[in-house]
Write a protein that holds these residues in place. Structure first.
Motif, PDB file in Angstrom:
ATOM      1  N   UNK A   1       0.813  -1.219   0.000  1.00 50.68           N
ATOM      2  CA  UNK A   1       0.000   0.000   0.000  1.00 50.68           C
ATOM      3  C   UNK A   1       0.843   1.264   0.000  1.00 50.68           C
ATOM      4  N   UNK A   2       2.035   1.196  -0.608  1.00 48.65           N
ATOM      5  CA  UNK A   2       2.895   2.330  -0.904  1.00 48.65           C
ATOM      6  C   UNK A   2       3.637   2.890   0.296  1.00 48.65           C
ATOM      7  N   UNK A   3       2.995   3.022   1.457  1.00 48.83           N
ATOM      8  CA  UNK A   3       3.625   3.629   2.621  1.00 48.83           C
ATOM      9  C   UNK A   3       4.652   2.678   3.230  1.00 48.83           C
ATOM     10  N   UNK A   4       5.796   3.235   3.621  1.00 51.06           N
ATOM     11  CA  UNK A   4       6.872   2.465   4.241  1.00 51.06           C
ATOM     12  C   UNK A   4       7.420   3.248   5.430  1.00 51.06           C
ATOM     13  N   UNK A   5       8.035   2.517   6.347  1.00 48.29           N
ATOM     14  CA  UNK A   5       8.694   3.122   7.502  1.00 48.29           C
ATOM     15  C   UNK A   5      10.121   2.607   7.589  1.00 48.29           C
ATOM     16  N   UNK A   6      11.073   3.504   7.764  1.00 45.98           N
ATOM     17  CA  UNK A   6      12.443   3.125   8.085  1.00 45.98           C
ATOM     18  C   UNK A   6      12.620   3.328   9.579  1.00 45.98           C
ATOM     19  N   UNK A   7      13.068   2.282  10.269  1.00 46.44           N
ATOM     20  CA  UNK A   7      13.251   2.347  11.717  1.00 46.44           C
ATOM     21  C   UNK A   7      14.741   2.322  12.036  1.00 46.44           C
ATOM     22  N   UNK A   8      15.159   3.306  12.828  1.00 53.30           N
ATOM     23  CA  UNK A   8      16.512   3.356  13.371  1.00 53.30           C
ATOM     24  C   UNK A   8      16.361   3.088  14.859  1.00 53.30           C
ATOM     25  N   UNK A   9      16.635   1.838  15.224  1.00 53.15           N
ATOM     26  CA  UNK A   9      16.345   1.322  16.552  1.00 53.15           C
ATOM     27  C   UNK A   9      16.841   2.253  17.654  1.00 53.15           C
TER      28      UNK A   9
END
Length: 198
Positions: free
Chosen positions: A111-119
């Protein structure tokens, strides 16, 4: 097989249709959005989702990936293994997806939306522009778009509330992820280790 990009170009759309992937547990394969069938090194089912690991032969920047498909949260959580010289400051990558699970086959629709997580440090919401264009173009119906937006907001709020600790937020949702390690023989460094959760 017609690719999603070809469909978008034929229709004159400013963005590709939602990407679909198929995970065939019996065959041990992952069919990517372009229709390429890739061999999966490992599949593992848990009550909360499906784990997979596979190398990415021929990819210029990435050597391998490990992912968890989490139907209840509408997420695909991925650890990337970078080729030397192409490392990025990302611990985990989250795709907002619908997950269809079955005995022998799983399927995701992106669904296009993404998240990059920097712990422990932060997160970033990506591809909002593609999401908006997909909604405007009718590639996402209003119900699906709202579901994707609600899921992304829930993930952002939960991860942020937990001090950008994705594993802690997942444990709060009764999900404990485990990782198998790099599924390739290429000499690629391990991903940065994550600090222990409290």
């Amino acid at each position: 097989m017609t690719t999603q990009r070809e469909i978008a170009e034929r229709l004159g759309l400013p963005v590709h249709p939602p990407k679909t992937e198929v995970f065939d547990l019996a065959a041990g394969t992952n069919t990517d959005p372009k229709g390429h069938v890739r061999t999966v090194s490992r599949f593992r089912r848990e009550p909360f989702g499906l784990y997979l690991a596979r190398p990415l032969p021929g990819h210029p920047r990435l050597a391998a990936l490990e992912s968890w498909l989490l139907p209840a949260l509408g997420l695909r959580v991925t650890r990337w293994y970078w080729r030397p010289g192409h490392e990025r400051d990302i611990d985990l990558y989250l795709d907002l997806v619908d997950v269809e699970s079955g005995d022998g086959e799983w399927r995701t629709v992106d669904h296009y939306l993404d998240l990059e997580v920097r712990q422990g440090r932060g997160l970033e919401l990506l591809d909002v522009d593609e999401f908006v264009l997909a909604v405007q173009s009718g590639l996402l119906d209003p119900t699906t778009a709202e579901r994707a937006m609600r899921r992304s907001c829930a993930a952002i709020e939960g991860i942020t509330r937990c001090g950008y600790d994705l594993p802690k937020w997942l444990r709060d949702n009764d999900i404990e992820l485990s990782w198998g390690g790099q599924p390739t023989q290429d000499p690629v460094p391990e991903p940065r280790s994550l600090p222990p959760s409290e």
